[in-house]
Design a protein around this motif. Structure first.
Motif, PDB file in Angstrom:
ATOM      1  N   SER A 163       0.836  -1.206   0.000  1.00 13.84           N
ATOM      2  CA  SER A 163       0.000   0.000   0.000  1.00 13.84           C
ATOM      3  C   SER A 163       0.868   1.252   0.000  1.00 13.84           C
ATOM      4  N   ALA A 164       1.960   1.215   0.763  1.00 12.12           N
ATOM      5  CA  ALA A 164       2.866   2.364   0.817  1.00 12.12           C
ATOM      6  C   ALA A 164       3.484   2.633  -0.548  1.00 12.12           C
ATOM      7  N   ILE A 165       3.959   1.589  -1.191  1.00 12.32           N
ATOM      8  CA  ILE A 165       4.573   1.738  -2.515  1.00 12.32           C
ATOM      9  C   ILE A 165       3.551   2.214  -3.528  1.00 12.32           C
ATOM     10  N   ARG A 166       2.348   1.647  -3.492  1.00 17.67           N
ATOM     11  CA  ARG A 166       1.295   2.089  -4.423  1.00 17.67           C
ATOM     12  C   ARG A 166       0.979   3.574  -4.234  1.00 17.67           C
ATOM     13  N   LEU A 167       0.888   3.997  -2.996  1.00 17.68           N
ATOM     14  CA  LEU A 167       0.558   5.392  -2.722  1.00 17.68           C
ATOM     15  C   LEU A 167       1.634   6.323  -3.261  1.00 17.68           C
ATOM     16  N   ILE A 168       2.894   6.039  -2.936  1.00 15.47           N
ATOM     17  CA  ILE A 168       4.003   6.880  -3.388  1.00 15.47           C
ATOM     18  C   ILE A 168       4.082   6.896  -4.913  1.00 15.47           C
ATOM     19  N   ALA A 169       3.834   5.745  -5.532  1.00 15.85           N
ATOM     20  CA  ALA A 169       3.956   5.629  -6.987  1.00 15.85           C
ATOM     21  C   ALA A 169       2.814   6.309  -7.725  1.00 15.85           C
ATOM     22  N   LYS A 170       1.606   6.227  -7.196  1.00 11.80           N
ATOM     23  CA  LYS A 170       0.423   6.670  -7.937  1.00 11.80           C
ATOM     24  C   LYS A 170       0.072   8.138  -7.714  1.00 11.80           C
ATOM     25  N   ILE A 171       0.494   8.720  -6.617  1.00 11.03           N
ATOM     26  CA  ILE A 171       0.052  10.084  -6.346  1.00 11.03           C
ATOM     27  C   ILE A 171       0.596  11.100  -7.359  1.00 11.03           C
ATOM     28  N   PRO A 172       1.817  10.943  -7.926  1.00 10.44           N
ATOM     29  CA  PRO A 172       2.209  11.874  -8.993  1.00 10.44           C
ATOM     30  C   PRO A 172       1.317  11.752 -10.224  1.00 10.44           C
ATOM     31  N   THR A 173       0.903  10.526 -10.547  1.00 11.46           N
ATOM     32  CA  THR A 173       0.027  10.324 -11.700  1.00 11.46           C
ATOM     33  C   THR A 173      -1.319  10.990 -11.472  1.00 11.46           C
ATOM     34  N   ILE A 174      -1.875  10.817 -10.277  1.00  9.49           N
ATOM     35  CA  ILE A 174      -3.166  11.435  -9.962  1.00  9.49           C
ATOM     36  C   ILE A 174      -3.055  12.956 -10.011  1.00  9.49           C
ATOM     37  N   ALA A 175      -1.987  13.500  -9.420  1.00  6.56           N
ATOM     38  CA  ALA A 175      -1.811  14.959  -9.405  1.00  6.56           C
ATOM     39  C   ALA A 175      -1.637  15.503 -10.817  1.00  6.56           C
ATOM     40  N   ALA A 176      -0.818  14.820 -11.626  1.00  7.14           N
ATOM     41  CA  ALA A 176      -0.593  15.273 -13.006  1.00  7.14           C
ATOM     42  C   ALA A 176      -1.873  15.199 -13.825  1.00  7.14           C
ATOM     43  N   TRP A 177      -2.639  14.148 -13.643  1.00 10.35           N
ATOM     44  CA  TRP A 177      -3.902  14.015 -14.381  1.00 10.35           C
ATOM     45  C   TRP A 177      -4.927  15.043 -13.907  1.00 10.35           C
ATOM     46  N   ALA A 178      -4.891  15.389 -12.631  1.00  4.22           N
ATOM     47  CA  ALA A 178      -5.781  16.447 -12.137  1.00  4.22           C
ATOM     48  C   ALA A 178      -5.462  17.752 -12.848  1.00  4.22           C
ATOM     49  N   TYR A 179      -4.167  18.014 -13.032  1.00  2.58           N
ATOM     50  CA  TYR A 179      -3.749  19.220 -13.753  1.00  2.58           C
ATOM     51  C   TYR A 179      -4.197  19.159 -15.209  1.00  2.58           C
ATOM     52  N   LYS A 180      -3.943  18.033 -15.853  1.00  2.00           N
ATOM     53  CA  LYS A 180      -4.335  17.885 -17.257  1.00  2.00           C
ATOM     54  C   LYS A 180      -5.849  18.043 -17.423  1.00  2.00           C
ATOM     55  N   TYR A 181      -6.597  17.488 -16.489  1.00  2.00           N
ATOM     56  CA  TYR A 181      -8.061  17.556 -16.582  1.00  2.00           C
ATOM     57  C   TYR A 181      -8.548  18.997 -16.504  1.00  2.00           C
ATOM     58  N   THR A 182      -7.988  19.767 -15.575  1.00  2.00           N
ATOM     59  CA  THR A 182      -8.424  21.154 -15.439  1.00  2.00           C
ATOM     60  C   THR A 182      -7.980  22.011 -16.631  1.00  2.00           C
ATOM     61  N   GLN A 183      -6.956  21.550 -17.342  1.00  2.00           N
ATOM     62  CA  GLN A 183      -6.489  22.266 -18.521  1.00  2.00           C
ATOM     63  C   GLN A 183      -7.172  21.782 -19.802  1.00  2.00           C
ATOM     64  N   GLY A 184      -7.956  20.712 -19.691  1.00  2.00           N
ATOM     65  CA  GLY A 184      -8.607  20.147 -20.868  1.00  2.00           C
ATOM     66  C   GLY A 184      -7.644  19.451 -21.801  1.00  2.00           C
ATOM     67  N   GLU A 185      -6.552  18.928 -21.257  1.00  3.56           N
ATOM     68  CA  GLU A 185      -5.514  18.294 -22.077  1.00  3.56           C
ATOM     69  C   GLU A 185      -5.532  16.776 -21.912  1.00  3.56           C
ATOM     70  N   THR A 186      -4.861  16.083 -22.817  1.00  2.00           N
ATOM     71  CA  THR A 186      -4.808  14.628 -22.842  1.00  2.00           C
ATOM     72  C   THR A 186      -3.980  14.085 -21.685  1.00  2.00           C
ATOM     73  N   PHE A 187      -4.488  13.053 -21.030  1.00  2.00           N
ATOM     74  CA  PHE A 187      -3.720  12.397 -19.974  1.00  2.00           C
ATOM     75  C   PHE A 187      -2.499  11.715 -20.577  1.00  2.00           C
ATOM     76  N   MET A 188      -1.371  11.869 -19.902  1.00  2.00           N
ATOM     77  CA  MET A 188      -0.142  11.210 -20.327  1.00  2.00           C
ATOM     78  C   MET A 188       0.236  10.144 -19.301  1.00  2.00           C
ATOM     79  N   TYR A 189       0.595   8.963 -19.801  1.00  8.71           N
ATOM     80  CA  TYR A 189       0.942   7.854 -18.912  1.00  8.71           C
ATOM     81  C   TYR A 189       2.430   7.905 -18.547  1.00  8.71           C
ATOM     82  N   PRO A 190       2.789   7.446 -17.346  1.00 10.36           N
ATOM     83  CA  PRO A 190       4.207   7.437 -16.954  1.00 10.36           C
ATOM     84  C   PRO A 190       5.013   6.514 -17.854  1.00 10.36           C
ATOM     85  N   ARG A 191       6.293   6.831 -17.979  1.00  8.52           N
ATOM     86  CA  ARG A 191       7.183   6.053 -18.847  1.00  8.52           C
ATOM     87  C   ARG A 191       8.304   5.442 -18.018  1.00  8.52           C
ATOM     88  N   SER A 192       8.688   4.231 -18.380  1.00  6.20           N
ATOM     89  CA  SER A 192       9.653   3.472 -17.577  1.00  6.20           C
ATOM     90  C   SER A 192      11.064   4.052 -17.635  1.00  6.20           C
TER      91      SER A 192
END
Length: 431
Positions: A163-192
């Motif tokens: 759960s700790a690893i999932r939280l640390i890993a996913k919160i940047p994605t959620i925050a970035a998508w929140a930004y993209k959503y408010t800007q009306g832009e396409t969601f971008m997926y993380p890259r390895s």
């Protein structure tokens, strides 16, 4: 609990009680006041808990008088200059810095878990386009428990770490998508191929139209910002996480509670307040008049981004952030941006003015982080979500430490000043 080293006697009327004194590794000794209530019928009155040690922790230490901030014993200056955020996240979770193999494995785990369940995409469509990103972040993080049911089993060590690893890993994605959503832009997926901080930048600013060019200076600045904000002892949001966690709530719900606490302008909104202050000043020639208003106690004007409640001298994070700020401005070639010029001039004047020097009102970490975000084109509505991305590592480490230690449901008492006992009368007989 650490064993007592001595005791102090407290007397109330004809009754006395001996209270144990507990010594920590560093910092002030602590008096165990449990017996005040059971033996003397007294409670400790401490509004805001500013003089109360609410828990025992091995994670972060602050000495405000010496401007010292340690993560697991390591000075923040050394970690910010020499470590990556991923190393710091591992340190906060696991007590020690990783070796090469541990770092590789932990990095891969974070990258693997950075993807969101595809159904979570639908959550964003339920928010208004003008929703504050913190509202989206708070709601979506709390909803993660609906997708990862094993998080409910906090008694399982492997489940807690996952759960700790999932939280640390996913919160940047959620925050970035929140930004993209408010800007009306396409969601971008993380890259390895990207690091933790690089992926945050990529998901916020890349588009499907063209390749994204990563700027290493900017990525390093973001990495430092995340390190400097990763944890800060038992502040309001961390205490909220621990309070929620003491009930046995799942970790995602607890972190969502921490995000809600961070949202308050007195806690996580300080760097946004700095830019509002600069906007109100408007022009460099207005700074002297503004400074005079700040010195006038009756004006109600405050100098935002200077001084700190905990640090009595200077914020040890500020110098690092100052260097990162100038690195970013130089890298981006920003020399004539009015608001940033205004900030630099205000910094210069405040650092030279005897009034601020005598009162030790030095620029703090919030002053410079807001400037960096503005230089990168990040709107002020995203400042606190990015703070949450950094602090999530500290929150989940504090939660994990509490669950694995002596977990007891938090139940503060109160000083009651309301009406004394009285009895109900029918409405027809009341005056």
């Amino acid at each position: 609990m650490t064993k007592p080293v001595s005791s102090v006697s407290v007397t109330a009327g004809d009754e006395s009680v001996s209270l144990p004194i507990i010594k920590g590794t560093m910092g002030p000794d602590v008096i165990d006041i449990h017996a005040l209530s059971s033996a003397l019928g007294l409670l400790n009155y401490d509004p805001g808990f500013v003089g109360t040690a609410s828990c025992e922790s091995k994670i972060t230490f602050i000495d405000g008088e010496k401007s010292l901030l340690l993560y697991r014993g390591y000075p923040i200056e050394e970690l910010a200059e020499r470590a990556t955020f991923t190393e710091v996240a591992y340190l906060l979770l696991n007590e020690e810095l990783p070796n090469v193999e541990q770092y590789r494995h932990f990095s891969q785990l974070l990258k693997k878990q950075s993807l969101l369940h595809e159904q979570i995409r639908n959550f964003f469509n339920g928010f208004r386009r003008d929703a504050h990103p913190m509202a989206i972040l708070c709601g979506t993080v709390g909803a993660l428990s609906a997708f990862y049911h094993e998080a409910v089993d906090i008694s399982n060590e492997a489940s807690r770490m996952l759960s700790a690893i999932r939280l640390i890993a996913k919160i940047p994605t959620i925050a970035a998508w929140a930004y993209k959503y408010t800007q009306g832009e396409t969601f971008m997926y993380p890259r390895s191929e990207y690091s933790y901080s690089e992926n945050l930048l990529y998901m916020m600013f890349a588009t499907p139209m063209e390749p994204y060019v990563m700027n290493p200076v900017v990525a390093r600045a973001i990495d430092r910002i995340l390190i400097l904000h990763a944890d800060h002892e038992q502040n309001a949001s961390t205490s909220t996480v621990r309070l929620a966690g003491s009930t046995g709530a799942n970790p995602f719900a607890c972190i969502s509670a921490g995000i809600a606490a961070l949202w308050g302008p007195a806690h996580g909104g300080a760097n946004e307040a700095v830019l509002k202050m600069l906007d109100s000043i408007g022009r460099k020639e207005n700074i002297p008049a503004f400074i005079e208003k700040v010195k006038d106690k009756n004006s109600g004007i405050r100098l935002m981004g200077f001084g700190h409640r905990v640090y009595k001298n200077f914020d040890p994070r500020a110098k690092i952030m100052q260097n990162a700020c100038h690195d970013v401005l130089n890298e981006l070639g920003i020399t004539h941006e009015p608001l940033l010029e205004l900030a630099m001039e205000l910094e210069k004047i405040a650092l030279e003015d005897p009034y601020f020097i005598e009162r030790k009102l030095y620029p703090n970490v919030d002053f410079y982080s807001g400037i960096i975000f503005r230089a990168l084109g990040i709107p002020s509505s995203m400042f606190t979500p990015l703070f949450a991305v950094a602090r999530a590592t500290g929150w989940i480490s504090q939660w994990k430490e509490m669950i694995e230690g002596t977990q007891r449901i938090n139940r503060p008492r109160q000083l009651y000043t309301g009406a004394s006992l009285r009895h109900f009368t029918p409405i027809s007989t009341r005056d």
